[in-house]
Design an enzyme around this catalytic site. Structure first.
Site, PDB file in Angstrom:
ATOM      1  N   GLU A 175     -15.793   5.978  18.102  1.00 50.35           N
ATOM      2  CA  GLU A 175     -16.441   5.014  19.009  1.00 50.35           C
ATOM      3  C   GLU A 175     -15.351   4.289  19.784  1.00 50.35           C
ATOM      4  O   GLU A 175     -14.171   4.563  19.594  1.00 50.35           O
ATOM      5  CB  GLU A 175     -17.288   4.033  18.200  1.00 50.35           C
ATOM      6  CG  GLU A 175     -16.493   3.258  17.149  1.00 50.35           C
ATOM      7  CD  GLU A 175     -17.346   2.331  16.291  1.00 50.35           C
ATOM      8  OE1 GLU A 175     -18.421   1.904  16.746  1.00 50.35           O
ATOM      9  OE2 GLU A 175     -16.918   2.015  15.171  1.00 50.35           O
ATOM     10  N   ARG A 213     -28.909  -5.781   9.898  1.00 49.55           N
ATOM     11  CA  ARG A 213     -27.522  -5.295   9.821  1.00 49.55           C
ATOM     12  C   ARG A 213     -26.596  -6.352   9.234  1.00 49.55           C
ATOM     13  O   ARG A 213     -25.715  -6.046   8.424  1.00 49.55           O
ATOM     14  CB  ARG A 213     -27.035  -4.847  11.206  1.00 49.55           C
ATOM     15  CG  ARG A 213     -25.681  -4.154  11.175  1.00 49.55           C
ATOM     16  CD  ARG A 213     -25.313  -3.518  12.494  1.00 49.55           C
ATOM     17  NE  ARG A 213     -25.096  -4.507  13.541  1.00 49.55           N
ATOM     18  CZ  ARG A 213     -24.843  -4.214  14.813  1.00 49.55           C
ATOM     19  NH1 ARG A 213     -24.781  -2.941  15.198  1.00 49.55           N
ATOM     20  NH2 ARG A 213     -24.652  -5.163  15.714  1.00 49.55           N
ATOM     21  N   ARG A 237     -14.251 -15.125  -5.949  1.00 52.63           N
ATOM     22  CA  ARG A 237     -14.899 -16.020  -6.916  1.00 52.63           C
ATOM     23  C   ARG A 237     -14.335 -17.434  -6.836  1.00 52.63           C
ATOM     24  O   ARG A 237     -14.927 -18.381  -7.338  1.00 52.63           O
ATOM     25  CB  ARG A 237     -14.726 -15.488  -8.345  1.00 52.63           C
ATOM     26  CG  ARG A 237     -15.496 -14.189  -8.595  1.00 52.63           C
ATOM     27  CD  ARG A 237     -15.138 -13.608  -9.931  1.00 52.63           C
ATOM     28  NE  ARG A 237     -13.686 -13.428 -10.048  1.00 52.63           N
ATOM     29  CZ  ARG A 237     -13.069 -12.940 -11.107  1.00 52.63           C
ATOM     30  NH1 ARG A 237     -13.761 -12.572 -12.161  1.00 52.63           N
ATOM     31  NH2 ARG A 237     -11.754 -12.800 -11.129  1.00 52.63           N
ATOM     32  N   LYS A 277     -20.018  -4.830   9.750  1.00 53.66           N
ATOM     33  CA  LYS A 277     -19.553  -5.589  10.921  1.00 53.66           C
ATOM     34  C   LYS A 277     -18.845  -6.828  10.378  1.00 53.66           C
ATOM     35  O   LYS A 277     -19.425  -7.908  10.275  1.00 53.66           O
ATOM     36  CB  LYS A 277     -20.732  -5.940  11.824  1.00 53.66           C
ATOM     37  CG  LYS A 277     -20.303  -6.290  13.238  1.00 53.66           C
ATOM     38  CD  LYS A 277     -21.457  -6.191  14.204  1.00 53.66           C
ATOM     39  CE  LYS A 277     -21.149  -6.839  15.531  1.00 53.66           C
ATOM     40  NZ  LYS A 277     -20.049  -6.220  16.266  1.00 53.66           N
TER      41      LYS A 277
END
Ligand code: PXG
Length: 283
Positions: free
Chosen positions: A182, A50, A103, A149
């Site tokens: 959630e 993940r 960058r 995440k």
């Protein structure tokens, strides 16, 4: 406690990152919260997968292979003589100039913090939590996909602030369609007539590793699991409700927006899954 930063272990007070790091300036980075139970890191491969997928999404190249990352985690645990621990793995974009352009950064930083686990009070597991719906909706996937995440947790923090103000332990977050998504650091499950239900990934949620483990455990026990769009009505009319997450494991919810859920006490399927989960982590 020793902290790993990009190849070196530092004493806690010496563990420092540049103020020019875009992880600090912009929340430009990714992380994982992982547990170690009795010397074994739980679902390490899944957490690394993940982490690397989150990094891929934001075009952040992690300067370690997954094997090297796993070795670094084990080294940090060993240096701190920890067998039961909470592990925070963080990868930042690295130091650059002021200005967003990734960058302009160099040297992504890999940080591994380990600590003893600050468990929720046992009262929450015995009596269950009270949650409330936040007015702050979960990030729209087209704006910032909750599958990443990332170090940018303000969306969840705003909802958590609402929960705290309302005297609740957790906030229920809806998506832009008004469906259940959630909680701020946990996935949500409902039990209805012996069936287990949880929002699908396209509701705009994090694909929780505890969530996936619970789905697997339930199916193995012959409990049907549906990943299906849910509304607050489904929460109010559920027989049982619980949250899943690395820190909380499986924690019952007995009240939402002032309405008792089911009998208003932790239910039997929640208890059974919690016992199975605890057995799995201590295997
Ligand atoms: N949703 C969100 C938004 C999360 O941040 C989960 C669900 C559960 O996923 P896992 O893979 O842990 O089952 C999370 C996880 C913390 C903390 O310090 C938060 C998480 C994990 C570990 C620690 O609050 N979030």
């Amino acid at each position: 406690m020793k902290v790993y930063i990009s190849g070196t272990l530092y004493e806690q007070d010496e563990a420092k990152i540049s103020v020019y790091d875009h992880g600090f300036l912009y929340g430009d980075g990714v992380f994982e919260g992982i547990r170690c139970y009795n010397g074994k890191v739980f679902k390490l491969q899944e957490h690394l997968d993940r982490l690397y997928e989150s990094a891929r999404h934001i075009c952040l190249e992690i300067p370690l292979s997954k094997q090297q990352f796993a070795d670094a985690i084990h080294m940090t645990l060993q240096a701190n003589k920890l067998r039961d621990a909470y592990i925070r793995a963080v990868v930042t974009r690295g130091a650059g100039y002021l200005g967003l352009d990734p960058r302009k950064t160099s040297n992504p930083q890999v940080i591994i913090i380990t600590d003893t686990i600050a468990l929720y009070p046992s009262e929450y597991y015995e009596k269950g939590l009270e949650i409330c719906t936040a007015a702050t909706i979960r990030n729209h996937p087209a704006a910032l996909n909750p599958r990443i995440k990332s170090l940018n947790y303000l969306n969840n923090i705003l909802a958590k602030l609402e929960a705290v103000r309302a005297g609740c332990q957790e906030a229920l977050m809806l998506n832009h369609k008004g469906e259940i998504a959630e909680c701020t650091g946990d996935n949500i499950f409902l039990v209805k007539r012996g069936l287990l239900r949880t929002p699908p990934l396209d509701a705009g949620i994090l694909e929780g590793i505890t969530r996936n483990t619970v789905i697997e455990l339930a199916r193995k026990s012959g409990i049907e699991v549906q990943e299906i769009a849910l509304t607050r009505h489904d929460v109010f009319s559920a027989d049982e409700c619980f949250l899943t997450g690395t820190a909380a494991e499986i924690v019952p919810v007995v009240k939402c927006d002032g309405r008792p859920i089911g009998a208003g006490v932790p239910g039997p399927i929640t208890r059974m899954l919690r016992e199975q989960f605890m057995a799995l982590t201590r295997e």
